[in-house]
Structures are given as structure tokens and as C-alpha cells.
Design a protein around this motif. Structure first.
Motif, mmCIF file in Angstrom:
data_model
loop_
_atom_site.group_PDB
_atom_site.id
_atom_site.type_symbol
_atom_site.label_atom_id
_atom_site.label_comp_id
_atom_site.label_asym_id
_atom_site.label_seq_id
_atom_site.Cartn_x
_atom_site.Cartn_y
_atom_site.Cartn_z
ATOM 1 N N GLN A 315 0.676 -1.029 0.216
ATOM 2 C CA GLN A 315 0.153 0.212 0.192
ATOM 3 C C GLN A 315 0.733 1.185 -0.280
ATOM 4 O OE1 GLN A 315 -0.611 2.379 2.774
ATOM 5 N NE2 GLN A 315 -2.147 3.660 1.663
ATOM 6 N N ALA A 316 2.368 1.112 0.918
ATOM 7 C CA ALA A 316 2.899 2.184 0.861
ATOM 8 C C ALA A 316 3.479 2.635 -0.824
ATOM 9 C CB ALA A 316 4.024 1.698 2.063
ATOM 10 N N LYS A 317 3.993 1.509 -0.890
ATOM 11 C CA LYS A 317 4.145 1.553 -2.656
ATOM 12 C C LYS A 317 3.774 2.095 -3.408
ATOM 13 C CE LYS A 317 6.781 -0.851 -6.553
ATOM 14 N NZ LYS A 317 7.536 -2.405 -6.484
ATOM 15 N N LYS A 318 2.207 1.964 -3.815
ATOM 16 C CA LYS A 318 0.649 2.787 -4.276
ATOM 17 C C LYS A 318 1.183 4.369 -4.378
ATOM 18 C CE LYS A 318 -1.872 -1.812 -4.135
ATOM 19 N NZ LYS A 318 -3.154 -2.347 -4.053
ATOM 20 N N VAL A 319 0.713 4.436 -2.807
ATOM 21 C CA VAL A 319 1.429 5.734 -2.514
ATOM 22 C C VAL A 319 2.291 6.296 -2.859
ATOM 23 C CG1 VAL A 319 0.975 7.566 -0.800
ATOM 24 C CG2 VAL A 319 -0.416 5.529 0.039
ATOM 25 N N GLN A 320 3.497 6.342 -3.428
ATOM 26 C CA GLN A 320 4.435 6.818 -3.535
ATOM 27 C C GLN A 320 4.379 6.880 -5.465
ATOM 28 O OE1 GLN A 320 7.957 4.539 -2.152
ATOM 29 N NE2 GLN A 320 6.869 4.772 0.216
ATOM 30 N N ARG A 322 1.388 7.136 -7.343
ATOM 31 C CA ARG A 322 0.238 8.323 -7.196
ATOM 32 C C ARG A 322 1.090 9.229 -6.630
ATOM 33 N NH1 ARG A 322 -1.800 11.345 -3.835
ATOM 34 N NH2 ARG A 322 -1.818 10.274 -1.969
ATOM 35 N N ARG A 323 1.596 9.552 -5.494
ATOM 36 C CA ARG A 323 2.398 11.044 -5.827
ATOM 37 C C ARG A 323 3.581 10.912 -7.011
ATOM 38 N NH1 ARG A 323 2.807 10.257 1.182
ATOM 39 N NH2 ARG A 323 1.539 10.756 0.798
ATOM 40 N N ALA A 324 4.505 10.290 -7.253
ATOM 41 C CA ALA A 324 5.046 10.380 -8.012
ATOM 42 C C ALA A 324 4.500 10.696 -9.452
ATOM 43 C CB ALA A 324 5.741 8.895 -8.466
ATOM 44 N N HIS A 325 3.195 9.891 -9.356
ATOM 45 C CA HIS A 325 2.961 10.679 -10.775
ATOM 46 C C HIS A 325 1.826 11.475 -10.574
ATOM 47 C CE1 HIS A 325 0.095 9.610 -14.362
ATOM 48 N NE2 HIS A 325 -0.996 10.358 -13.784
ATOM 49 N N GLU A 326 1.916 12.584 -10.062
ATOM 50 C CA GLU A 326 1.043 13.518 -9.844
ATOM 51 C C GLU A 326 2.438 14.812 -9.813
ATOM 52 O OE1 GLU A 326 -1.139 12.933 -5.801
ATOM 53 O OE2 GLU A 326 -2.457 12.507 -6.129
ATOM 54 N N ALA A 327 2.788 14.412 -9.183
ATOM 55 C CA ALA A 327 4.708 15.555 -9.192
ATOM 56 C C ALA A 327 4.760 16.171 -10.499
ATOM 57 C CB ALA A 327 5.250 15.181 -8.599
ATOM 58 N N GLU A 328 4.498 14.094 -11.982
ATOM 59 C CA GLU A 328 4.704 14.611 -13.283
ATOM 60 C C GLU A 328 3.694 15.377 -13.723
ATOM 61 O OE1 GLU A 328 5.958 11.207 -16.828
ATOM 62 O OE2 GLU A 328 5.743 10.831 -14.265
ATOM 63 N N GLN A 329 3.069 14.952 -13.148
ATOM 64 C CA GLN A 329 1.699 16.184 -13.702
ATOM 65 C C GLN A 329 1.475 17.178 -14.015
ATOM 66 O OE1 GLN A 329 -1.949 14.329 -12.557
ATOM 67 N NE2 GLN A 329 -1.993 12.833 -14.926
ATOM 68 N N ASP A 330 2.498 17.754 -12.861
ATOM 69 C CA ASP A 330 1.846 18.740 -12.114
ATOM 70 C C ASP A 330 3.314 19.900 -12.978
ATOM 71 O OD1 ASP A 330 0.673 18.759 -10.789
ATOM 72 O OD2 ASP A 330 1.611 18.104 -8.733
ATOM 73 N N ALA A 331 4.333 18.653 -13.503
ATOM 74 C CA ALA A 331 6.098 19.011 -13.896
ATOM 75 C C ALA A 331 5.398 19.530 -14.846
ATOM 76 C CB ALA A 331 7.262 18.426 -13.610
ATOM 77 N N THR A 332 4.463 19.039 -15.471
ATOM 78 C CA THR A 332 4.795 18.798 -17.080
ATOM 79 C C THR A 332 3.812 19.670 -17.260
ATOM 80 O OG1 THR A 332 4.649 16.610 -17.469
ATOM 81 C CG2 THR A 332 3.639 17.348 -18.890
ATOM 82 N N GLU A 333 2.726 19.876 -16.392
ATOM 83 C CA GLU A 333 1.492 21.447 -16.295
ATOM 84 C C GLU A 333 2.746 22.920 -16.208
ATOM 85 O OE1 GLU A 333 -1.204 21.320 -14.077
ATOM 86 O OE2 GLU A 333 -2.141 19.664 -14.403
#
Length: 338
Positions: A315-320, A322-333
């Protein structure tokens, strides 16, 4: 300045957060130092100051005294029986209590006459008794038995209630910290260990577990469906639960410690009610230590015991992720906007 209610609301929603679980190595290290000091200070300081009920001796009670000067009683005993040390206490109003080691009949009469003259009372206002150590030993034995039975029952019941033995272990470790640190501070203070103090120590057990159960209830609520969540890790949910119950823990501690503090500082120290000191000091220290033990020891230890479970690691790996994916999206935006 923000109100305490606003502060509590920010803690509950997660807007404000303090790292109790993430910095557990610091808290465990500090706790370890406190445990060592709590053992070493009384040990090298001569041990605990056991009262007459445990060591045995002679006791004199003088009522209707003309004054309550402690040094007067000590000087009277020293003059009547040279080399004998006395513990003189104003137990209530115009009543004094004098305790010594066991005296012979002749020595008892000599001390009685000296105290009668020193405090300006008649024969009818002074009584002498011999207290044997067997009663105090019985109290100690029963207290130890009661402590062991309490811990065993509490461990089993908490395991059944929370449906995990790890919460029981964490709670018992926190309880052990409370008892050792409280006993260490009590021993360092030099206060006598009396049956009243033993009662105070046993009372702390229930208060400590009450505060722990309140926090653990919130932890159980937050982590009920943790394997299906990608919002926070198990340790982060535990930390959130501690923050959400922090205000309640502080309020509970203050409500409990204020009347006990009144008994200790007003009743015992200002009014001279010596019989209240032992009970109130044990409770005063224990209540404060119990709150800190729950927040800094029991809850972080429970997180440490469970966060390495396979389900929680996944579960901790999934959270990490998700956060990495969100950070990547924010950087792209940000890059697109620029």
C-alpha cells in the motif's frame, strides 16, 4: 493569534501536523535516556525512601501542639536518644507525627516525654505505637500481584478489542515507560514511599491505558481500509490520528492534573497536609508522563510494529507511485504553461 479551537480543527483536518511517527527514533532515544536515568538516579542516590510501613519503626502522634516547627521534634528526639534520626511531619493542622527506627520501651518513654515538653502538650495528647514491616511487605506483595494481573488482563482484552496483539504490545510498552519514569522521578524527589503512594501508582495504570485507548481507537478508525487507500501510508494515518486526538489528550490531562495539582501544592505544601503528598505526587507525575508516553511512545511503536507488514508495504508503494505520478503531471503542466 489563533484560538485553541482553530488549532485543534487544523490538526484534525491535517492542515497542521506534527511528526510523532516520522521522528520516532528521536522520541525512542529520549525515552531510553529517561528510562536509564529513572533507574540510575534512585539507585546511586541511595534507593527509594521507604516509609515506616515498609521498614518498621516507632511512631509518635502529637495533637493540639502549640506550634508546628519540624526542627523542634527532631531536636527533642536527638536529645532523648542520641544518634536517633527522626522524620517529623505536620500531618494536619495542629497534629504532628514523628517517626524513628524501632526504640526500646525505655527509649520510647524518653522520646515521649521530650516531645511532650517540646510541643507543650499533656500526656493525653501524645500516643506512641510500633509499626512492624510485615504490613508494608503485604501491601507490596499485593500491589505486585495486582500489577501483574492488571497487565495480563489488559493485554488480552486490548488484543480482543482491537483485534491485533500489536496494539496490546505497544500499549504495554507505553505503560511500562510510565511506571518506570514515574517511579524514577518519585525516587529522585526523596518523598517517602508509603501505601498511599502505592495506591497512586496503581491508579496511574488505568489513566494511562484510558488515554492510550482513546488514541488507538482513532488509529483503528483511520486505518480500517488502509489497503484500499492511496492517500496516505499506514504510518502517516497513525500520525494523523495522533494529531487528531492531540487536543483531546491535552484537555484530558489538564482536567485530571489540575485538581491533583491543587491537592499537591495547596493541600500538601501550603496547608501542611502531609498525608496527601505521597498520593498526589505519584498521580501528578503519572498523569503527565502518561500523556507523553501515549503520543511519543505507544502510537509510534504501533506504527513501527505494523508498517513492515506485506500489505502495508504494498500500500505504501502505491501511495508513492501516485504521488510520483501527480508530481510528474504538475511538472508537465508547469512546463506547458511556461
Amino acid at each position: 493569534m489563533k484560538s485553541f479551537a482553530t488549532f485543534g480543527n487544523e490538526l484534525y483536518t491535517g492542515e497542521r501536523s506534527y511528526e510523532f511517527v516520522g521522528k520516532r527514533k528521536i522520541w525512542f532515544s529520549i525515552t531510553g535516556v529517561l528510562l536509564v536515568l529513572s533507574i540510575l538516579i534512585p539507585l546511586f542516590g541511595g534507593g527509594f525512601n521507604f516509609g515506616i510501613d515498609f521498614r518498621g519503626g516507632s511512631q509518635f502522634t502529637i495533637s493540639s501542639v502549640t506550634h508546628t516547627d519540624v526542627s523542634t521534634g527532631e531536636s527533642a528526639v536527638a536529645a532523648a536518644v542520641p544518634g536517633t534520626a527522626a522524620v517529623v511531619t505536620n500531618i494536619a493542622g495542629d497534629t504532628m507525627q514523628v517517626q524513628t527506627d524501632r526504640l526500646s520501651d525505655d527509649q520510647t518513654l524518653a522520646v515521649k516525654d521530650a516531645l511532650k515538653t517540646a510541643y507543650g502538650v499533656t500526656e493525653d495528647h501524645i500516643t506512641s505505637t510500633f509499626v512492624g514491616p510485615s504490613w508494608g511487605q503485604d501491601v507490596s506483595r499485593q500491589a505486585i500481584i495486582g500489577f501483574i494481573v492488571f497487565v495480563l488482563l489488559a493485554t488480552v482484552l486490548m488484543a480482543l478489542y482491537f483485534r491485533t496483539w500489536r496494539m496490546s504490545i505497544a500499549a504495554m510498552v507505553g505503560l511500562l515507560v510510565v511506571m518506570v519514569v514515574t517511579a524514577g522521578i518519585y525516587g529522585a524527589s526523596g518523598f517517602e514511599v508509603t501505601p498511599s503512594a502505592i495506591i497512586g501508582f496503581l491508579t496511574i495504570l488505568s489513566y494511562s491505558l484510558y488515554d492510550t485507548v482513546v488514541v488507538f481507537d482513532k488509529i483503528r478508525e483511520n486505518t480500517a481500509d488502509i489497503t484500499k487507500s492511496e492517500r496516505r501510508t499506514f504510518a502517516e494515518e497513525v500520525n494523523l490520528a495522533v494529531n487528531q486526538t492531540l487536543v483531546r489528550s491535552i484537555n484530558t490531562m489538564m482536567v485530571a492534573v489540575l485538581p491533583v495539582g491543587s491537592i499537591l501544592f495547596i493541600g500538601a505544601l501550603l496547608l501542611g497536609a502531609g498525608t496527601l503528598r505521597d498520593l498526589s505526587l505519584a498521580l501528578f507525575i503519572g498523569i503527565i508522563v502518561s500523556t507523553f508516553s501515549t503520543v511519543f511512545v505507544a502510537a509510534p511503536m504501533y506504527a513501527w510494529l505494523r508498517e513492515r507488514e506485506p500489505d502495508h508495504l504494498k500500500q505504501a508503494k502505491k501511495v508513492q507511485q501516485r504521488r510520483a505520478h501527480e508530481a510528474e503531471q504538475d511538472a508537465t503542466e508547469v512546463a506547458t504553461t511556461a
